[in-house]
Design a protein around this motif. Structure first.
Motif, PDB file in Angstrom:
ATOM      1  N   VAL A  68     116.195 -72.691 -35.319  1.00  0.00           N
ATOM      2  CA  VAL A  68     116.288 -71.390 -35.975  1.00  0.00           C
ATOM      3  C   VAL A  68     117.686 -70.796 -35.924  1.00  0.00           C
ATOM      4  O   VAL A  68     118.034 -69.946 -36.734  1.00  0.00           O
ATOM      5  CB  VAL A  68     115.277 -70.393 -35.369  1.00  0.00           C
ATOM      6  N   ILE A  86     117.564 -74.038 -39.891  1.00  0.00           N
ATOM      7  CA  ILE A  86     116.497 -73.186 -40.411  1.00  0.00           C
ATOM      8  C   ILE A  86     117.027 -71.782 -40.669  1.00  0.00           C
ATOM      9  O   ILE A  86     116.707 -71.151 -41.680  1.00  0.00           O
ATOM     10  CB  ILE A  86     115.290 -73.187 -39.451  1.00  0.00           C
ATOM     11  N   TRP A 125     117.164 -69.990 -44.272  1.00  0.00           N
ATOM     12  CA  TRP A 125     116.639 -68.631 -44.391  1.00  0.00           C
ATOM     13  C   TRP A 125     117.630 -67.739 -45.136  1.00  0.00           C
ATOM     14  O   TRP A 125     117.268 -66.993 -46.051  1.00  0.00           O
ATOM     15  CB  TRP A 125     116.331 -68.060 -43.006  1.00  0.00           C
ATOM     16  N   ILE A 128     117.739 -68.795 -48.959  1.00  0.00           N
ATOM     17  CA  ILE A 128     116.705 -68.283 -49.866  1.00  0.00           C
ATOM     18  C   ILE A 128     116.815 -66.765 -50.017  1.00  0.00           C
ATOM     19  O   ILE A 128     116.464 -66.211 -51.039  1.00  0.00           O
ATOM     20  CB  ILE A 128     115.261 -68.702 -49.479  1.00  0.00           C
ATOM     21  N   ARG A 178     114.646 -61.258 -39.604  1.00  0.00           N
ATOM     22  CA  ARG A 178     113.363 -61.270 -40.305  1.00  0.00           C
ATOM     23  C   ARG A 178     112.671 -62.636 -40.167  1.00  0.00           C
ATOM     24  O   ARG A 178     111.451 -62.730 -40.182  1.00  0.00           O
ATOM     25  CB  ARG A 178     113.532 -60.888 -41.785  1.00  0.00           C
ATOM     26  N   LEU A 179     113.451 -63.693 -40.010  1.00  0.00           N
ATOM     27  CA  LEU A 179     112.872 -64.997 -39.692  1.00  0.00           C
ATOM     28  C   LEU A 179     112.135 -64.940 -38.351  1.00  0.00           C
ATOM     29  O   LEU A 179     110.996 -65.395 -38.226  1.00  0.00           O
ATOM     30  CB  LEU A 179     113.967 -66.065 -39.658  1.00  0.00           C
ATOM     31  N   PHE A 180     112.795 -64.340 -37.359  1.00  0.00           N
ATOM     32  CA  PHE A 180     112.142 -64.202 -36.061  1.00  0.00           C
ATOM     33  C   PHE A 180     110.929 -63.285 -36.158  1.00  0.00           C
ATOM     34  O   PHE A 180     109.938 -63.484 -35.460  1.00  0.00           O
ATOM     35  CB  PHE A 180     113.140 -63.697 -35.015  1.00  0.00           C
ATOM     36  N   ALA A 222     108.910 -63.065 -38.685  1.00  0.00           N
ATOM     37  CA  ALA A 222     107.813 -63.884 -39.215  1.00  0.00           C
ATOM     38  C   ALA A 222     107.265 -64.814 -38.144  1.00  0.00           C
ATOM     39  O   ALA A 222     106.051 -65.040 -38.057  1.00  0.00           O
ATOM     40  CB  ALA A 222     108.293 -64.688 -40.432  1.00  0.00           C
ATOM     41  N   MET A 223     108.149 -65.357 -37.315  1.00  0.00           N
ATOM     42  CA  MET A 223     107.701 -66.231 -36.231  1.00  0.00           C
ATOM     43  C   MET A 223     106.885 -65.447 -35.208  1.00  0.00           C
ATOM     44  O   MET A 223     105.843 -65.917 -34.734  1.00  0.00           O
ATOM     45  CB  MET A 223     108.906 -66.913 -35.579  1.00  0.00           C
ATOM     46  N   PRO A 264     109.251 -68.039 -46.757  1.00  0.00           N
ATOM     47  CA  PRO A 264     109.466 -67.587 -45.384  1.00  0.00           C
ATOM     48  C   PRO A 264     108.445 -68.155 -44.383  1.00  0.00           C
ATOM     49  O   PRO A 264     108.808 -68.496 -43.259  1.00  0.00           O
ATOM     50  CB  PRO A 264     109.337 -66.061 -45.511  1.00  0.00           C
ATOM     51  N   LEU A 277     109.325 -71.717 -43.564  1.00  0.00           N
ATOM     52  CA  LEU A 277     110.457 -71.756 -42.630  1.00  0.00           C
ATOM     53  C   LEU A 277     110.068 -71.256 -41.247  1.00  0.00           C
ATOM     54  O   LEU A 277     110.551 -71.770 -40.237  1.00  0.00           O
ATOM     55  CB  LEU A 277     111.615 -70.911 -43.165  1.00  0.00           C
ATOM     56  N   GLY A 322     110.428 -73.281 -37.982  1.00  0.00           N
ATOM     57  CA  GLY A 322     111.146 -72.659 -36.866  1.00  0.00           C
ATOM     58  C   GLY A 322     110.363 -72.719 -35.563  1.00  0.00           C
ATOM     59  O   GLY A 322     110.935 -72.990 -34.504  1.00  0.00           O
TER      60      GLY A 322
END
Lengths: 285, 285
Positions: free
Chosen positions: A143, A147, A151, A154, B23-25, B27-28, B101, B104, B108
Motif C-alpha cells: 500500500v 498499490i 490508487w 485512478i 482514502r485507500l486506508f 477503504a481497508m 477502490p 485495490l 492492499g
C-alpha cells in the motif's frame, strides 16, 4: 543477458506448471507467458551478480518480482480500473477469461509470488539476507508502493496531475518495484552499506527513466490507444523533447551512481543504457 | 478470550492506522474494522499458547491471517464474483467506495498481510519457526488453497455440486486458512511432531465444522438473501438435520484429536464447542 532471460522464463513456466483447477493456472500462465522483456527480474539478477550473488539463489526472487508485476497488469486492466482490452498485442486476461477469473488469476499471481519468496532457501543462519530482500519486495508491492501508486493513478483519471504528484505517483506505481528489484538483488549478493547506497541511487533513477521512456513510447501511438482514459503522463507535462531530456538525465544519474562503488557494473550499465533505445521492438512493457 | 480479541483488534487498528493515500486506508479499515468474531486469529493465538507460545510473538501472524480473510471477503463480494451488496449488515466495500477502490483495498489487505508476516521478528537463529509458519499461511492463501477454492466456487455458480467436489471446495475455500491458523500457531508455539499431528486433525475438523455451521445459519435466512446466486451448500446436499449431525461429528473429532496430545487445550476446546452454538448472535462470519 539472453541466458538470464531464458532462465527466468523457464522458472516461471515451472512455477506456473499444471496445478489444481487447471483453468485457473491457464489464466495465470496467459497473463505471464510468453511475456515481455523481463526487465525487473533481469535487473534483480544483474544487481545480485554485481556483488557476487549466485544466479540460483537470486532466481526465485527475480521470478517473484515478475509475478507481482504481472498480477498488477491483470488487475489494472480490469474494467473497474483502467479498462484495457488488450495487453501485449492480444486480449487482456479478463477479455480472454472473464472478469471474475481474471481477478482470481491476479490474486493467484500475487499469492504465488509470496509463496515463492517464503519458500526461497533459508539463509546461512544469522545473515538475514533473505528476510531483508523479502521485505524490500513486499513493501514495494504494498500500500505504500505499487498499490498506493495505482490508487493515485485512478484518482487522477481524466484530470491533469500536478508535477509533484506525478513524481510521487510514478515513484510508487512504477518505481517502487524496480527499486526493490535492484535493492533485493544487492542485498542477496551481499552488498555493503556503500554498495547498497549506490544501488539505491541507481535503482531510483532507473525507475524514473523506465517510466519516462514508457511515456515517450506511448505518446507515439496515442492516436490508436483505446482511449479508456487520460493517464498522468510525463509527455503531457513536459512535452516530448522535455521528457526525452529528462530520460537522458535519469539514465546518466543511474550510471554515474555506479562509478567508484566497486561492484561489477557492466550489465547494470547495459540495462540502464537500454532505456535510451526508443523503438517499439526494444520496448519494456 | 475477550482480552485476546481486544489485542487483535488493537493491533489491526494500528496496522491500518493512517497511511499515505488515506482514502485507500479508509477503504481497508472499512473492510476490517469493527469486523467479526476474529475466529481465525483467536484460533492462531490459542493454538500457539497451547504449546507455550507467547502472545506477542503470535500476534502479527494472527493479524495477518485476519487481513487475508478480509481481503478475500472484499474480492468475493465484487460484482464479477459473488456480487454481494452487503457484508456484516452494511454496504459491502465496493458499494461504499466503488469497485476500483475495493479491488485495490483488497489487494492492499493481502499485501499488508505479507508485509506483516515478512516483518515479524526473526527466529532465534536456526529454529526456522517463522519460516514454517509463514509458509503455512501463504500456501493456505494461495492458488492451492483459498484462491483455488473460490475458483471452484464460481465455477459451480447456480449448478448443483457433487458431494466430493463440495468437500474439496470447502477444504480449500474455508478450511485452508483455518487449518493454517492452527498449524502456524502450533509451529510458533514449538509443538513437536505429535503435537502438530494432533493440531492438524483438530484444525481440519474445525474447518469443516465452521463451514457446516455457516451453511446451517445461512439456510435459516435464505428468504432474505440478496439471491445473487446459489452457492454450493451442505444444507442443500444433506438437509438441515444432516448438516447439523455432520457439524456435531466434526466438532467431536476436533476435540477428540486433542486428547492425550499433551498441550493445554481448554481454550481450543472452547473455540471448537462454540461452533455448536447455532444462533446469529454467536455467529462467526
Amino acid at each position: 543477458m539472453r541466458e538470464k532471460k531464458t532462465a527466468v522464463d523457464r522458472e516461471l513456466e515451472r512455477l506456473l506448471g499444471d496445478g489444481p483447477g487447471s483453468r485457473l493456472f491457464e489464466a495465470m500462465r496467459y497473463a505471464v507467458l510468453p511475456g515481455g522483456k523481463r526487465f525487473r527480474p533481469l535487473l534483480l539478477l544483474v544487481s545480485g551478480e554485481a556483488f557476487g550473488g549466485e544466479a540460483g539463489t537470486l532466481l526465485p526472487y527475480a521470478c517473484a518480482v515478475e509475478l507481482i508485476h504481472n498480477y498488477s497488469l491483470v488487475h489494472d486492466d480490469l474494467p473497474c480500473m483502467d479498462d484495457d482490452d488488450t495487453r501485449r498485442g492480444r486480449p487482456s486476461c479478463h477479455k480472454a477469461f472473464g472478469e471474475g477469473p481474471a481477478l482470481l488469476a491476479g490474486d493467484g499471481l500475487l499469492s504465488l509470488a509470496f509463496e515463492v519468496l517464503a519458500g526461497a532457501p533459508a539463509d546461512a543462519a544469522g545473515s538475514g539476507r533473505k528476510e531483508r530482500a523479502v521485505l524490500e519486495i513486499v513493501r514495494a508491492a504494498g500500500v505504500r508502493g505499487m498499490i498506493g501508486g495505482q490508487w493515485l493513478d485512478i484518482g487522477y483519471a481524466g484530470s491533469a496531475v500536478p508535477e509533484a504528484s506525478y513524481d510521487d505517483l510514478i515513484s510508487k506505481k512504477t518505481g517502487a518495484l524496480i527499486l526493490a528489484a535492484v535493492k533485493a538483488g544487492a542485498v542477496l549478493g551481499g552488498a555493503d552499506a556503500a554498495g547498497l547506497s549506490a544501488m539505491e541511487e541507481f535503482g531510483r533513477n532507473v525507475g524514473v527513466a523506465f517510466q519516462l521512456r514508457d511515456d515517450v513510447l506511448d505518446s507515439g501511438k496515442e492516436a490508436e490507444g483505446d482511449g479508456a482514459r487520460t493517464r498522468p503522463n510525463s509527455v503531457a507535462l513536459f512535452g516530448t523533447a522535455g521528457a526525452k531530456e529528462r530520460l537522458e538525465r535519469a539514465v546518466g544519474r543511474a550510471v554515474a551512481a555506479l562509478d567508484g562503488a566497486g561492484m561489477r557494473s557492466e550489465e547494470l550499465r547495459y540495462l540502464a543504457y537500454g532505456l535510451l533505445i526508443l523503438d517499439e521492438g526494444g520496448g519494456h512493457e
